[in-house]
Design a protein around this motif. Structure first.
Motif, mmCIF file in Angstrom:
data_model
loop_
_atom_site.group_PDB
_atom_site.id
_atom_site.type_symbol
_atom_site.label_atom_id
_atom_site.label_comp_id
_atom_site.label_asym_id
_atom_site.label_seq_id
_atom_site.Cartn_x
_atom_site.Cartn_y
_atom_site.Cartn_z
ATOM 1 N N TYR A 119 -32.698 5.030 24.128
ATOM 2 C CA TYR A 119 -31.455 4.484 24.682
ATOM 3 C C TYR A 119 -30.262 4.923 23.836
ATOM 4 O O TYR A 119 -29.207 5.299 24.356
ATOM 5 C CB TYR A 119 -31.493 2.957 24.745
ATOM 6 C CG TYR A 119 -32.576 2.357 25.610
ATOM 7 C CD1 TYR A 119 -33.099 3.034 26.711
ATOM 8 C CD2 TYR A 119 -33.072 1.093 25.333
ATOM 9 C CE1 TYR A 119 -34.090 2.452 27.501
ATOM 10 C CE2 TYR A 119 -34.056 0.505 26.126
ATOM 11 C CZ TYR A 119 -34.557 1.193 27.202
ATOM 12 O OH TYR A 119 -35.523 0.619 27.990
ATOM 13 N N MET A 120 -30.422 4.862 22.506
ATOM 14 C CA MET A 120 -29.332 5.272 21.614
ATOM 15 C C MET A 120 -29.024 6.751 21.816
ATOM 16 O O MET A 120 -27.859 7.142 21.891
ATOM 17 C CB MET A 120 -29.693 4.989 20.156
ATOM 18 C CG MET A 120 -28.610 5.368 19.165
ATOM 19 S SD MET A 120 -28.806 4.689 17.482
ATOM 20 C CE MET A 120 -30.483 5.082 17.051
ATOM 21 N N ARG B 37 -31.980 15.018 13.861
ATOM 22 C CA ARG B 37 -31.773 13.641 13.414
ATOM 23 C C ARG B 37 -32.298 13.550 11.990
ATOM 24 O O ARG B 37 -33.435 13.939 11.730
ATOM 25 C CB ARG B 37 -32.536 12.663 14.303
ATOM 26 C CG ARG B 37 -31.820 12.323 15.603
ATOM 27 C CD ARG B 37 -31.805 13.507 16.588
ATOM 28 N NE ARG B 37 -31.097 13.148 17.801
ATOM 29 C CZ ARG B 37 -29.920 13.631 18.163
ATOM 30 N NH1 ARG B 37 -29.295 14.507 17.438
ATOM 31 N NH2 ARG B 37 -29.343 13.250 19.275
ATOM 32 N N VAL B 38 -31.489 13.048 11.083
ATOM 33 C CA VAL B 38 -31.920 12.944 9.687
ATOM 34 C C VAL B 38 -32.136 11.494 9.264
ATOM 35 O O VAL B 38 -32.682 11.237 8.201
ATOM 36 C CB VAL B 38 -30.941 13.667 8.725
ATOM 37 C CG1 VAL B 38 -30.943 15.165 9.010
ATOM 38 C CG2 VAL B 38 -29.539 13.106 8.806
ATOM 39 N N GLN B 39 -31.719 10.553 10.107
ATOM 40 C CA GLN B 39 -31.937 9.127 9.829
ATOM 41 C C GLN B 39 -31.783 8.377 11.134
ATOM 42 O O GLN B 39 -30.888 8.678 11.929
ATOM 43 C CB GLN B 39 -30.914 8.630 8.814
ATOM 44 C CG GLN B 39 -31.087 7.196 8.358
ATOM 45 C CD GLN B 39 -30.436 6.165 9.285
ATOM 46 O OE1 GLN B 39 -29.440 6.428 9.950
ATOM 47 N NE2 GLN B 39 -31.012 4.991 9.345
ATOM 48 N N ALA B 40 -32.674 7.409 11.380
ATOM 49 C CA ALA B 40 -32.560 6.548 12.560
ATOM 50 C C ALA B 40 -33.266 5.232 12.262
ATOM 51 O O ALA B 40 -34.349 5.225 11.674
ATOM 52 C CB ALA B 40 -33.175 7.205 13.794
ATOM 53 N N SER C 129 -22.465 10.151 11.852
ATOM 54 C CA SER C 129 -23.242 8.911 11.783
ATOM 55 C C SER C 129 -22.765 7.954 12.861
ATOM 56 O O SER C 129 -21.561 7.793 13.063
ATOM 57 C CB SER C 129 -23.097 8.256 10.409
ATOM 58 O OG SER C 129 -23.645 9.095 9.423
ATOM 59 N N TYR C 130 -23.716 7.326 13.530
ATOM 60 C CA TYR C 130 -23.440 6.407 14.625
ATOM 61 C C TYR C 130 -23.927 4.999 14.299
ATOM 62 O O TYR C 130 -24.897 4.831 13.568
ATOM 63 C CB TYR C 130 -24.199 6.822 15.887
ATOM 64 C CG TYR C 130 -23.933 8.194 16.409
ATOM 65 C CD1 TYR C 130 -22.799 8.469 17.175
ATOM 66 C CD2 TYR C 130 -24.827 9.233 16.174
ATOM 67 C CE1 TYR C 130 -22.579 9.732 17.684
ATOM 68 C CE2 TYR C 130 -24.608 10.502 16.681
ATOM 69 C CZ TYR C 130 -23.487 10.742 17.431
ATOM 70 O OH TYR C 130 -23.265 12.004 17.941
ATOM 71 N N ALA C 131 -23.291 4.019 14.932
ATOM 72 C CA ALA C 131 -23.794 2.643 14.992
ATOM 73 C C ALA C 131 -23.986 2.333 16.467
ATOM 74 O O ALA C 131 -23.208 2.781 17.319
ATOM 75 C CB ALA C 131 -22.801 1.676 14.368
ATOM 76 N N ARG D 65 -28.762 2.461 13.917
ATOM 77 C CA ARG D 65 -27.936 3.474 13.270
ATOM 78 C C ARG D 65 -28.677 4.809 13.357
ATOM 79 O O ARG D 65 -29.909 4.848 13.341
ATOM 80 C CB ARG D 65 -27.697 3.133 11.807
ATOM 81 C CG ARG D 65 -26.854 1.899 11.619
ATOM 82 C CD ARG D 65 -26.280 1.819 10.235
ATOM 83 N NE ARG D 65 -25.317 0.813 9.897
ATOM 84 C CZ ARG D 65 -24.574 0.057 10.653
ATOM 85 N NH1 ARG D 65 -24.648 0.137 11.929
ATOM 86 N NH2 ARG D 65 -23.729 -0.819 10.175
ATOM 87 N N MET D 66 -27.892 5.876 13.409
ATOM 88 C CA MET D 66 -28.477 7.206 13.443
ATOM 89 C C MET D 66 -27.495 8.181 12.802
ATOM 90 O O MET D 66 -26.285 8.061 12.992
ATOM 91 C CB MET D 66 -28.766 7.629 14.886
ATOM 92 C CG MET D 66 -29.344 9.027 15.024
ATOM 93 S SD MET D 66 -29.914 9.409 16.702
ATOM 94 C CE MET D 66 -28.390 9.347 17.652
ATOM 95 N N THR D 67 -28.026 9.125 12.047
ATOM 96 C CA THR D 67 -27.222 10.208 11.488
ATOM 97 C C THR D 67 -27.819 11.525 11.950
ATOM 98 O O THR D 67 -29.047 11.718 11.882
ATOM 99 C CB THR D 67 -27.192 10.150 9.944
ATOM 100 O OG1 THR D 67 -26.620 8.906 9.550
ATOM 101 C CG2 THR D 67 -26.373 11.294 9.365
#
Length: 151
Positions: free
Chosen positions: A34-35, A61-64, A93-95, A109-111
């Motif tokens: 969804y994100m 994607r390096v972080q989720a 980076s997202y929220a 969160r995702m970067t």
């Protein structure tokens, strides 16, 4: 094509049966999809594609992560709100907040990192192209609520 930089996007959708477990509750792994769906919609709203057909620029994607607050069930309509929290030379980076009727169901969160992918060469980190940087913007900070800061 959008003229002003885009910093957030809201996506409304309904839970499909194949997204749920035997109890009719959305499986945790779906929240990441969804994100990502909201992220792609944000890029389209900015007049961009995260994966143009002939692109040598890719976005691994390096972080989720997600934190879950309430269940989401089959056929419920919900909103996915994604905001750009930070942009630097090579990452975005997202929220994300997934909600239903104003109730927060999950926060994530995702970067993503900008990388170059050329034939017969390893993927390498790369600077975010200026044409992309000028269409994306960091969302302004939000006021805290009684539940704390909102992503």
């Amino acid at each position: 094509m959008s003229s002003a930089p885009v910093c957030e996007h809201r996506l409304t959708r309904r839970v499909q049966f194949h997204e749920t477990d035997l109890a009719g509750v959305v499986h945790f792994s779906r929240f990441f999809l969804y994100m990502e769906e909201a992220e792609h919609a944000l890029w389209r709203a900015a007049g961009l594609s995260i994966h143009p057909r002939d692109a040598e620029t890719v976005w691994p994607r390096v972080q989720a992560s997600f934190e879950f607050h309430r269940a989401l069930r089959f056929e419920e309509e919900f909103e996915v709100r994604i905001r750009i929290e930070a942009i630097d030379d090579k990452t975005v980076s997202y929220a994300c907040v997934v909600s239903r009727d104003g109730a927060k169901l999950a926060t994530g969160r995702m970067t993503i990192a900008c990388a170059s992918l050329r034939p017969n060469q390893p993927m390498r980190s790369a600077a975010i192209p200026e044409a992309i940087r000028e269409r994306l913007a960091v969302a302004p900070p939000e006021a805290s609520t009684s539940e704390g800061p909102r992503p």
